[in-house]
Motif scaffolding. Structure first.
Motif, PDB file in Angstrom:
ATOM      1  N   TYR A   2       0.847  -1.164  -0.091  1.00 27.76           N
ATOM      2  CA  TYR A   2       0.101   0.140  -0.149  1.00 27.76           C
ATOM      3  C   TYR A   2       0.936   1.286   0.074  1.00 27.76           C
ATOM      4  N   THR A   4       1.823   5.223   1.200  1.00 29.95           N
ATOM      5  CA  THR A   4       1.921   6.136   2.367  1.00 29.95           C
ATOM      6  C   THR A   4       1.039   7.546   2.325  1.00 29.95           C
ATOM      7  N   ASP A  25      -1.998   2.563   9.304  1.00 31.90           N
ATOM      8  CA  ASP A  25      -2.712   1.306   8.584  1.00 31.90           C
ATOM      9  C   ASP A  25      -3.374   0.272   9.733  1.00 31.90           C
ATOM     10  N   GLY A 101      -4.395   6.577   6.187  1.00 31.91           N
ATOM     11  CA  GLY A 101      -3.681   5.356   6.170  1.00 31.91           C
ATOM     12  C   GLY A 101      -4.450   4.089   5.507  1.00 31.91           C
ATOM     13  N   SER A 102      -3.891   3.274   5.328  1.00 35.29           N
ATOM     14  CA  SER A 102      -4.264   2.186   4.441  1.00 35.29           C
ATOM     15  C   SER A 102      -5.178   1.065   5.280  1.00 35.29           C
ATOM     16  N   ASN A 104      -6.915  -3.079   4.801  1.00 35.65           N
ATOM     17  CA  ASN A 104      -7.429  -4.184   3.952  1.00 35.65           C
ATOM     18  C   ASN A 104      -8.856  -4.292   3.951  1.00 35.65           C
TER      19      ASN A 104
ATOM     20  N   GLY B  29      -5.950   6.706   1.743  1.00 34.67           N
ATOM     21  CA  GLY B  29      -5.012   5.686   1.604  1.00 34.67           C
ATOM     22  C   GLY B  29      -5.686   4.651   0.623  1.00 34.67           C
ATOM     23  N   THR B  31      -7.073   0.441  -0.241  1.00 39.00           N
ATOM     24  CA  THR B  31      -7.912  -0.666   0.512  1.00 39.00           C
ATOM     25  C   THR B  31      -8.328  -1.783  -0.442  1.00 39.00           C
TER      26      THR B  31
END
Lengths: 131, 56
Positions: A2, A4, A25, A101-102, A104, B29, B31
């Protein structure tokens, strides 16, 4: 995998009712909110004994589209940064997320039941039509 | 299915939002998967007359 995220300035006025401001994250977010929004004519404050189970909206399932599974997924970051100058938000509420932030996997669900409670019928004309 | 992405420069000057509510996301960000669901109930029957709030 991912990128930043870079944010220079965040201006957030209010964070209420299990709203979340997350920096960094995250692997998984799973949040749920149930709300009874009661609008009453009489200003009688105190405790309400109103069970959620009496209302269908809190028990019936909400259909959410399923994410497709990619067998081959390639991402190439020519520029590995996401830059934002300034974020200005008045309010984050009811299991909502401001995420810098990333992440999932995000699963959010909310249910709201509105009730308008009057002591006398505010629409007497419509009642005459019904009877 | 083959899924290829090339990420070039992403620069946003300013973001102004009044409100984020009811299972919404503002994400700065990357995903993989987002699934959001919301049920909102305000039918005509939501009008309750009298002192009792709970349906029978």
């Amino acid at each position: 995998m991912y990128r930043t995220s870079i944010v220079d300035c965040v201006n957030l006025n209010s964070l209420a009712n299990s709203g979340v401001l997350q920096t960094g994250d995250t692997d998984k977010i799973n949040s749920f909110s149930a709300a009874l929004a009661i609008q009453r004519e009489s200003t009688k404050f105190g405790t309400f004994n109103v069970p959620y189970s009496k209302y269908k909206v809190f028990s019936q399932p909400v259909l959410v589209p399923v994410c497709p599974v990619y067998k081959v997924k390639q991402t190439y970051h020519a520029n590995p940064y996401i830059r934002v100058g300034k974020i200005d938000i008045l309010g984050v509420s009811s299991s909502s997320i401001l995420h810098i932030g990333s992440v999932n996997d995000v699963k959010l669900q909310s249910r709201v039941k509105h009730i308008r409670n009057f002591l006398t019928n505010p629409y007497p004309e419509s009642e005459e039509e019904e009877t | 299915m083959k899924f290829c992405v090339t990420n070039h420069e992403l620069y946003v000057g300013e973001i102004h939002i009044i409100g984020v509510g009811l299972s919404s996301v503002v994400l700065i960000g990357d995903t993989d998967c987002i699934s959001l669901g919301s049920a909102f109930d305000t039918p005509p029957e939501s009008l309750v007359l009298g002192t009792s709030l709970v349906p029978l």
